[in-house]
Design an enzyme around this catalytic site. Structure first.
Site, PDB file in Angstrom:
ATOM      1  N   SER A   1     -56.843  -5.743   6.204  1.00 48.81           N
ATOM      2  CA  SER A   1     -55.599  -6.096   5.126  1.00 48.81           C
ATOM      3  C   SER A   1     -54.707  -7.087   5.655  1.00 48.81           C
ATOM      4  O   SER A   1     -53.793  -7.680   4.652  1.00 48.81           O
ATOM      5  CB  SER A   1     -54.560  -4.827   4.969  1.00 48.81           C
ATOM      6  OG  SER A   1     -53.776  -4.456   5.908  1.00 48.81           O
TER       7      SER A   1
ATOM      8  N   ASP B   1     -51.976  -6.235  -5.571  1.00 52.87           N
ATOM      9  CA  ASP B   1     -51.618  -7.409  -6.474  1.00 52.87           C
ATOM     10  C   ASP B   1     -52.246  -8.752  -6.096  1.00 52.87           C
ATOM     11  O   ASP B   1     -52.289  -9.754  -6.921  1.00 52.87           O
ATOM     12  CB  ASP B   1     -50.076  -7.545  -6.478  1.00 52.87           C
ATOM     13  CG  ASP B   1     -49.294  -7.991  -5.316  1.00 52.87           C
ATOM     14  OD1 ASP B   1     -50.060  -8.107  -4.124  1.00 52.87           O
ATOM     15  OD2 ASP B   1     -47.981  -8.144  -5.377  1.00 52.87           O
TER      16      ASP B   1
ATOM     17  N   TYR C   1     -59.183 -12.274   2.291  1.00 53.10           N
ATOM     18  CA  TYR C   1     -58.804 -10.997   1.906  1.00 53.10           C
ATOM     19  C   TYR C   1     -58.591 -10.614   0.568  1.00 53.10           C
ATOM     20  O   TYR C   1     -59.342  -9.782   0.262  1.00 53.10           O
ATOM     21  CB  TYR C   1     -57.396 -10.937   2.790  1.00 53.10           C
ATOM     22  CG  TYR C   1     -56.482  -9.721   2.279  1.00 53.10           C
ATOM     23  CD1 TYR C   1     -57.345  -8.296   2.609  1.00 53.10           C
ATOM     24  CD2 TYR C   1     -55.560  -9.712   1.223  1.00 53.10           C
ATOM     25  CE1 TYR C   1     -56.637  -7.153   1.962  1.00 53.10           C
ATOM     26  CE2 TYR C   1     -54.967  -8.631   1.026  1.00 53.10           C
ATOM     27  CZ  TYR C   1     -55.493  -7.171   1.379  1.00 53.10           C
ATOM     28  OH  TYR C   1     -54.875  -6.193   0.703  1.00 53.10           O
TER      29      TYR C   1
ATOM     30  N   LYS D   1     -60.724  -7.699  -1.778  1.00 52.85           N
ATOM     31  CA  LYS D   1     -60.322  -6.887  -2.396  1.00 52.85           C
ATOM     32  C   LYS D   1     -60.641  -6.718  -3.918  1.00 52.85           C
ATOM     33  O   LYS D   1     -60.993  -5.839  -4.581  1.00 52.85           O
ATOM     34  CB  LYS D   1     -58.706  -6.451  -2.274  1.00 52.85           C
ATOM     35  CG  LYS D   1     -58.337  -6.267  -0.746  1.00 52.85           C
ATOM     36  CD  LYS D   1     -58.777  -4.911  -0.535  1.00 52.85           C
ATOM     37  CE  LYS D   1     -57.893  -3.726  -1.115  1.00 52.85           C
ATOM     38  NZ  LYS D   1     -58.357  -2.472  -0.523  1.00 52.85           N
TER      39      LYS D   1
ATOM     40  N   LYS E   1     -47.531  -7.917   9.893  1.00 52.94           N
ATOM     41  CA  LYS E   1     -47.146  -8.357   8.742  1.00 52.94           C
ATOM     42  C   LYS E   1     -45.462  -8.791   8.764  1.00 52.94           C
ATOM     43  O   LYS E   1     -44.948  -8.516   9.543  1.00 52.94           O
ATOM     44  CB  LYS E   1     -47.162  -7.237   7.652  1.00 52.94           C
ATOM     45  CG  LYS E   1     -48.611  -6.553   7.545  1.00 52.94           C
ATOM     46  CD  LYS E   1     -49.624  -7.253   6.630  1.00 52.94           C
ATOM     47  CE  LYS E   1     -50.818  -6.679   6.965  1.00 52.94           C
ATOM     48  NZ  LYS E   1     -51.263  -5.458   6.182  1.00 52.94           N
TER      49      LYS E   1
ATOM     50  N   GLY F   1     -53.862 -22.097   1.657  1.00 50.63           N
ATOM     51  CA  GLY F   1     -53.944 -21.458   0.456  1.00 50.63           C
ATOM     52  C   GLY F   1     -52.600 -20.318   0.282  1.00 50.63           C
ATOM     53  O   GLY F   1     -52.981 -19.486  -0.309  1.00 50.63           O
TER      54      GLY F   1
HETATM   55  O1  TDX Z   1     -44.839 -14.378  10.539  1.00 51.92           O
HETATM   56  C1  TDX Z   1     -44.865 -14.874   9.260  1.00 51.92           C
HETATM   57  N1  TDX Z   1     -44.042 -15.500   8.441  1.00 51.92           N
HETATM   58  C2  TDX Z   1     -44.100 -15.629   7.215  1.00 51.92           C
HETATM   59  O2  TDX Z   1     -43.446 -16.591   6.660  1.00 51.92           O
HETATM   60  C3  TDX Z   1     -45.849 -13.711   8.426  1.00 51.92           C
HETATM   61  C4  TDX Z   1     -46.708 -12.680   9.255  1.00 51.92           C
HETATM   62  C5  TDX Z   1     -45.659 -13.700   6.866  1.00 51.92           C
HETATM   63  N2  TDX Z   1     -44.997 -14.782   6.503  1.00 51.92           N
HETATM   64  C6  TDX Z   1     -45.064 -14.964   5.008  1.00 51.92           C
HETATM   65  C7  TDX Z   1     -46.339 -15.057   4.044  1.00 51.92           C
HETATM   66  C8  TDX Z   1     -46.150 -14.237   2.996  1.00 51.92           C
HETATM   67  O3  TDX Z   1     -45.483 -15.519   1.980  1.00 51.92           O
HETATM   68  O4  TDX Z   1     -44.424 -13.884   4.509  1.00 51.92           O
HETATM   69  C9  TDX Z   1     -45.011 -13.306   3.245  1.00 51.92           C
HETATM   70  C10 TDX Z   1     -45.778 -11.948   3.485  1.00 51.92           C
HETATM   71  O5  TDX Z   1     -46.734 -12.180   4.449  1.00 51.92           O
HETATM   72  P1  TDX Z   1     -47.604 -10.833   4.949  1.00 51.92           P
HETATM   73  O6  TDX Z   1     -46.589  -9.751   5.482  1.00 51.92           O
HETATM   74  O7  TDX Z   1     -48.489 -11.332   5.672  1.00 51.92           O
HETATM   75  O8  TDX Z   1     -48.026 -10.247   3.497  1.00 51.92           O
HETATM   76  P2  TDX Z   1     -48.941 -10.986   2.310  1.00 51.92           P
HETATM   77  O9  TDX Z   1     -49.783 -12.064   2.847  1.00 51.92           O
HETATM   78  O10 TDX Z   1     -47.962 -11.197   1.254  1.00 51.92           O
HETATM   79  O11 TDX Z   1     -49.998  -9.801   1.895  1.00 51.92           O
HETATM   80  C11 TDX Z   1     -49.430  -8.472   1.824  1.00 51.92           C
HETATM   81  O12 TDX Z   1     -49.385  -7.985   0.731  1.00 51.92           O
HETATM   82  C12 TDX Z   1     -50.478  -7.636   0.027  1.00 51.92           C
HETATM   83  C13 TDX Z   1     -50.416  -7.588   2.605  1.00 51.92           C
HETATM   84  O13 TDX Z   1     -50.477  -8.122   4.095  1.00 51.92           O
HETATM   85  C14 TDX Z   1     -51.649  -7.314   1.863  1.00 51.92           C
HETATM   86  O14 TDX Z   1     -52.541  -6.292   2.778  1.00 51.92           O
HETATM   87  C15 TDX Z   1     -51.282  -6.649   0.679  1.00 51.92           C
HETATM   88  O15 TDX Z   1     -52.476  -6.247   0.132  1.00 51.92           O
END
Ligand code: TDX
Length: 375
Positions: free
Chosen positions: A103, A153, A177, A181, A216, A309
């Site tokens: 994920s 989403d 990813y 999905k 995350k 992306g």
């Molecule tokens: O260190 C970070 N800094 C940062 O700015 C990380 C890990 C992420 N980010 C940003 C990227 C995204 O805009 O924060 C936002 C959230 O990132 P993630 O926590 O990696 O989530 P995202 O990419 O939005 O995807 C998540 O939401 C939908 C989950 O990982 C998925 O499993 C889910 O399906």
């Protein structure tokens, strides 16, 4: 005798198979089923790098012997058809919650193969095993059987400043990813349309809460802050996510699986639209209050190269599940973020243990192929 408030909603579905039950959302679902239902629960999990059963074990210790007797773990990889088939024969489920998936978007950029294998082939194998199992069920059990596929989403791609995703949005996945999905959603729909399997799909927004593997944004930012490391914000921090507290999500899953219309999908959002920058600032503020340092945690923030992306904005219109099924999130983003930050402050050992096991220590991932990346 204990009254199990979920038994009514489960409506005679007494054997429940959860794939990915050692993951973050699966674990929260199993804890709820153990404490609030009398169902027998089968947790099918490959026990990958982010899997962990500590939260379930803790719950079982609290609930005692009867919970232990209702819980069974089946360790296997969904990519192995024979093993999946065997597990379905053992579990004989009335209801399947299919949560098992790779994920993390950043990891999918570095190593997409794992995502194809777990998310697409894994879902295919599960559906094929279920098809045979379901066809041979007696009529009554056939009617109550449900296959609930938990999706994201992100299958809808990205939004601009306006609008929200709904069940009517077009599929436009952008990351490896989300493409896997989206593929798994299509497989589930096809197995419903073609073979009649009674399926329900939910597409949720970003989950957060205690017990989430710290890769995350929210748990990683808290972990890095507490360990005096940089808190990384990708790009300009203006990307928006719609944060959903995991316990509210679990409530939505239970309603959708049991009361949702067969063949339909439901979007579950958190009413928590926030820019990444604001999320990190809120975390720093909470840390300053709950675990004060000599310096403000904000000084650890670093703006870093953007994710390739990178989807700009996600937001969910949860109208359908609210109006049709009566679901509503009970927790505000602010309150549940505070609960989450507190939990990570008190459970730093747990994060460290997981990191030691997986060999990941909160470093940046997702830029391995960035020489090919054109902005
Ligand atoms: O260190 C970070 N800094 C940062 O700015 C990380 C890990 C992420 N980010 C940003 C990227 C995204 O805009 O924060 C936002 C959230 O990132 P993630 O926590 O990696 O989530 P995202 O990419 O939005 O995807 C998540 O939401 C939908 C989950 O990982 C998925 O499993 C889910 O399906």
């Amino acid at each position: 005798m204990k009254v199990h408030i979920l038994d009514q909603i489960l409506n005679n579905r007494k054997r429940i198979l959860v794939t990915g039950g050692a993951g973050f959302i699966g674990g929260a679902l199993i804890r709820k089923l153990l404490s609030d239902s009398s169902a027998k629960i089968f947790n099918l999990d490959k026990f990958g790098y982010a899997s962990n059963q500590d939260s379930i074990n803790k719950k079982i210790n609290l609930l005692g012997q009867s919970a232990l007797e209702r819980y069974k773990v089946l360790k296997l990889n969904l990519a192995n058809f024979d093993q999946v088939n065997q597990a379905i024969k053992i579990a004989k489920p009335d209801l399947i919650f299919h949560l098992a998936a790779e994920s993390h978007v950043d990891r999918s950029i570095d190593s997409p193969y794992e995502f194809i294998s777990s998310n697409i082939l894994g879902t295919f194998n599960l559906l094929e095993s279920v098809r045979t199992f379901w066809n041979e069920l007696p009529l009554k059990r056939k009617e109550i059987f449900r296959f609930h596929h938990i999706s994201t989403d992100e299958v809808y791609g990205t939004l601009g400043n306006e609008g929200k995703f709904s069940e009517l949005s077009t599929y436009r996945p952008n990351s490896p990813y989300s493409a896997t999905k989206a593929s798994s959603d299509h497989l589930v729909n096809a197995w419903h349309q073609t073979y009649g399997i009674p399926t329900v799909i939910t597409n949720c927004s970003n989950n957060f809460g205690p017990w989430q593997y710290p890769e995350k944004l929210i748990p990683l930012a808290i972990f890095n802050a507490l360990h005096e490391k940089k808190i990384r914000i990708y790009g300009d921090g203006q990307n928006v996510r719609d944060w959903l507290y995991v316990e509210d999500h679990v409530d939505g899953l239970l309603i959708a699986a049991n009361k949702g219309k067969v063949g339909k999908s439901y979007c579950i959002g958190g009413f928590g639209e926030t820019t990444n920058k604001d999320v990190v600032l809120k975390i720093c503020k909470l840390l300053n209050k709950l675990s004060p340092n000599k310096t403000d945690y904000e000084t650890q923030i670093e703006y870093v190269e953007d994710r390739p992306g990178h989807d700009k904005r996600y937001a969910i219109d949860s109208d359908l599940i609210q109006k049709e099924l009566g679901w509503i999130p009970n927790n505000s983003f602010e309150e549940s973020l505070e609960i989450t930050v507190k939990w990570y402050i008190e459970n730093q050992d747990w994060c460290e243990k997981l990191f030691l096991k997986s060999g990941y220590f909160g470093e940046r991932v997702g830029l391995k192929n960035n020489q090919n990346y054109k902005n």
